[in-house]
Design a protein around this motif. Structure first.
Motif, PDB file in Angstrom:
ATOM      1  N   MET A  47       0.829  -1.202   0.000  1.00  0.00           N
ATOM      2  CA  MET A  47       0.000   0.000   0.000  1.00  0.00           C
ATOM      3  C   MET A  47       0.863   1.251   0.000  1.00  0.00           C
ATOM      4  O   MET A  47       0.636   2.190  -0.782  1.00  0.00           O
ATOM      5  CB  MET A  47      -0.918  -0.011   1.218  1.00  0.00           C
ATOM      6  N   TRP A  48       1.875   1.277   0.875  1.00  0.00           N
ATOM      7  CA  TRP A  48       2.720   2.475   0.931  1.00  0.00           C
ATOM      8  C   TRP A  48       3.586   2.598  -0.316  1.00  0.00           C
ATOM      9  O   TRP A  48       3.914   3.717  -0.740  1.00  0.00           O
ATOM     10  CB  TRP A  48       3.582   2.451   2.189  1.00  0.00           C
ATOM     11  N   GLY A  49       3.953   1.498  -0.933  1.00  0.00           N
ATOM     12  CA  GLY A  49       4.653   1.583  -2.201  1.00  0.00           C
ATOM     13  C   GLY A  49       3.789   2.215  -3.277  1.00  0.00           C
ATOM     14  O   GLY A  49       4.262   3.023  -4.089  1.00  0.00           O
ATOM     15  N   PHE A  55       1.201   4.320  -2.762  1.00  0.00           N
ATOM     16  CA  PHE A  55       1.023   5.740  -2.481  1.00  0.00           C
ATOM     17  C   PHE A  55       2.308   6.529  -2.753  1.00  0.00           C
ATOM     18  O   PHE A  55       2.259   7.671  -3.222  1.00  0.00           O
ATOM     19  CB  PHE A  55       0.595   5.943  -1.025  1.00  0.00           C
ATOM     20  N   GLY A  56       3.466   5.948  -2.451  1.00  0.00           N
ATOM     21  CA  GLY A  56       4.714   6.632  -2.766  1.00  0.00           C
ATOM     22  C   GLY A  56       4.880   6.841  -4.249  1.00  0.00           C
ATOM     23  O   GLY A  56       5.346   7.902  -4.704  1.00  0.00           O
ATOM     24  N   LEU A  57       4.470   5.850  -5.041  1.00  0.00           N
ATOM     25  CA  LEU A  57       4.560   5.990  -6.489  1.00  0.00           C
ATOM     26  C   LEU A  57       3.613   7.063  -7.002  1.00  0.00           C
ATOM     27  O   LEU A  57       3.922   7.787  -7.962  1.00  0.00           O
ATOM     28  CB  LEU A  57       4.248   4.645  -7.152  1.00  0.00           C
ATOM     29  N   SER A  58       2.448   7.188  -6.348  1.00  0.00           N
ATOM     30  CA  SER A  58       1.490   8.200  -6.786  1.00  0.00           C
ATOM     31  C   SER A  58       2.013   9.608  -6.574  1.00  0.00           C
ATOM     32  O   SER A  58       1.633  10.534  -7.296  1.00  0.00           O
ATOM     33  CB  SER A  58       0.167   8.021  -6.025  1.00  0.00           C
ATOM     34  N   LEU A  59       2.890   9.809  -5.583  1.00  0.00           N
ATOM     35  CA  LEU A  59       3.474  11.138  -5.375  1.00  0.00           C
ATOM     36  C   LEU A  59       4.285  11.598  -6.569  1.00  0.00           C
ATOM     37  O   LEU A  59       4.443  12.802  -6.807  1.00  0.00           O
ATOM     38  CB  LEU A  59       4.346  11.133  -4.119  1.00  0.00           C
ATOM     39  N   VAL A  60       4.826  10.659  -7.300  1.00  0.00           N
ATOM     40  CA  VAL A  60       5.619  10.996  -8.485  1.00  0.00           C
ATOM     41  C   VAL A  60       4.744  11.045  -9.733  1.00  0.00           C
ATOM     42  O   VAL A  60       4.826  11.982 -10.539  1.00  0.00           O
ATOM     43  CB  VAL A  60       6.768   9.988  -8.665  1.00  0.00           C
ATOM     44  N   LEU A  61       3.869  10.059  -9.887  1.00  0.00           N
ATOM     45  CA  LEU A  61       3.069   9.963 -11.111  1.00  0.00           C
ATOM     46  C   LEU A  61       2.060  11.085 -11.237  1.00  0.00           C
ATOM     47  O   LEU A  61       1.715  11.486 -12.345  1.00  0.00           O
ATOM     48  CB  LEU A  61       2.353   8.609 -11.145  1.00  0.00           C
ATOM     49  N   LEU A  62       1.564  11.607 -10.105  1.00  0.00           N
ATOM     50  CA  LEU A  62       0.546  12.649 -10.144  1.00  0.00           C
ATOM     51  C   LEU A  62       1.129  14.050 -10.046  1.00  0.00           C
ATOM     52  O   LEU A  62       0.411  15.002  -9.767  1.00  0.00           O
ATOM     53  CB  LEU A  62      -0.467  12.427  -9.003  1.00  0.00           C
ATOM     54  N   ASN A  63       2.438  14.212 -10.265  1.00  0.00           N
ATOM     55  CA  ASN A  63       3.078  15.510 -10.150  1.00  0.00           C
ATOM     56  C   ASN A  63       3.276  16.132 -11.517  1.00  0.00           C
ATOM     57  O   ASN A  63       3.624  15.431 -12.481  1.00  0.00           O
ATOM     58  CB  ASN A  63       4.424  15.369  -9.436  1.00  0.00           C
ATOM     59  N   PRO A  64       3.062  17.450 -11.651  1.00  0.00           N
ATOM     60  CA  PRO A  64       3.226  18.081 -12.979  1.00  0.00           C
ATOM     61  C   PRO A  64       4.652  18.078 -13.491  1.00  0.00           C
ATOM     62  O   PRO A  64       4.887  18.339 -14.663  1.00  0.00           O
ATOM     63  CB  PRO A  64       2.726  19.511 -12.741  1.00  0.00           C
TER      64      PRO A  64
END
Length: 369
Positions: free
Chosen positions: A18-20, A22-31
């Motif tokens: 789960m934390w992996g 969410f951590g990936l989403s911090l990068v993928l959802l960034n402009p």
């Protein structure tokens, strides 16, 4: 080889995955995705947001949910959830301002040849770069609420599993205590009747009384060493019933005909100790007459490896009818209760008060596994 304890590592594995994600989403959802020269301030801010999510997740799971939601304070729980999300977003915005991340993002997103040097008294031209105004991070807010929602769901599911396990343990303890009580009732009931029979036999035939005492001692060993366990082997249970029948035959006259039928060979399967005896004991108690011919038939069959059949027939006299609920002492009523507890849905008990042959018949079909 011992089985891999998957349940022990399942929860930590779920948290890691789960934390992996969410951590990936911090990068993928960034402009800034796709730009290779990202400033260190960007990664510092993302790490801080990730740490805030982790703290909010476990604060909700181990503090807010147990102390508010599980105690019925739903309104306070919703308020604390919204406050937690607001704190996470506020700290995230403060970190972004402290690191001047917005300015760095504007510089990375500046279009090529978009700047100019304005002359005196002139404003920016049509091609000038204008910094983006700060906007509310809706994606971050929704992601934070999703983290808190997952935390609440996991805490609720874990509590449900814990409560279910506790209920099962309490039910097992209740069943075990009730079975122990029922067996404690059956044993004195049986030995009380047997000792009375031996006492009467000592007056008539001392040699037969000595044989009866030897048989009874063998039966007592079975009761002392086998009945405390939950199950015993079918061979030992049948040997115990045979000893009982042999003990009863010592005091019978020629007017009583006893027929026995045993499986050959016996397929040894686990059964509850002293489960068959009360039906046989009931036949000797109500199917024997001192003045009239009588018949007792005990048949044990094994149609298949895991199916056991017991048929007990005895002559029915004019006395009040034998019943499984009344007139049969403690043993039969307790045995039926033991069947309900030990073999729920796995046995069929049929009782014929009066067969065409004028007999009382009990048939038990038991699925041992």
């Amino acid at each position: 080889m011992a089985a891999f304890p998957i349940r022990r590592y399942l929860t930590p594995l779920i948290h890691v995955l789960m934390w992996g994600l969410f951590g990936l989403s911090l990068v993928l959802l960034n402009p800034l995705l796709g730009r290779f020269e990202l400033p260190w301030q960007f990664w510092a801010k993302q790490a801080l947001v990730f740490a805030l999510w982790v703290a909010a997740f476990y604060l909700t799971a181990y503090v807010s949910v147990p102390r508010l939601l599980f105690r019925g304070h739903v309104g306070w729980f919703v308020l604390v959830i919204l406050l937690t999300a607001a704190v996470v977003m506020g700290l995230s915005q403060l970190a972004e301002s402290a690191l001047n991340l917005q300015t760095l993002m504007d510089q990375h997103l500046r279009p090529p040849n978009g700047g100019f040097r304005p002359g005196p008294g002139r404003g920016p031209g049509p091609g000038a770069f204008r910094p983006r105004p700060r906007r509310f991070d809706m994606v971050g807010m929704l992601t934070t609420l999703l983290v808190l929602g997952i935390s609440t769901s996991i805490a609720a599911v874990q509590k449900w599993q814990t409560d279910t396990q506790r209920r099962q343990e309490l039910e097992q303890q209740k069943v075990h205590s009730e079975l122990s009580f029922l067996k404690a009732q059956i044993n004195p009931h049986f030995f009380f009747n047997t000792l009375n029979n031996i006492y009467a036999l000592t007056v008539v035939d001392a040699a037969a009384a000595r044989q009866a005492i030897h048989t009874l001692s063998r039966m007592m060993r079975y009761v002392l060493y086998e009945t405390p366990a939950d199950t015993t082997s079918l061979a030992k249970e049948l040997a115990f019933v045979q000893d009982y029948v042999a003990l009863m035959k010592l005091r019978l006259t020629e007017r009583v005909r006893v027929e026995l039928e045993w499986p050959e060979p016996v397929r040894d399967v686990p059964v509850a100790p002293m489960l068959l005896l009360p039906y046989v004991e009931n036949a000797f108690k109500h199917g024997v007459s001192a003045t009239q011919p009588s018949r007792i038939r005990v048949a044990v069959r094994q149609p298949s490896a895991n199916v056991l059949e017991l048929e007990v027939r005895n002559t029915r006299f004019a006395a009040p009818a034998t019943s499984l609920d009344e007139g049969s002492g403690i043993g039969l009523a307790n045995t039926q209760r033991r069947l309900d507890l030990l073999y729920p849905g796995r046995y069929v008990l049929q009782v014929e008060e009066a067969t065409p042959e004028g007999e009382f018949c009990v048939t038990l079909t038991l699925h041992t596994v």
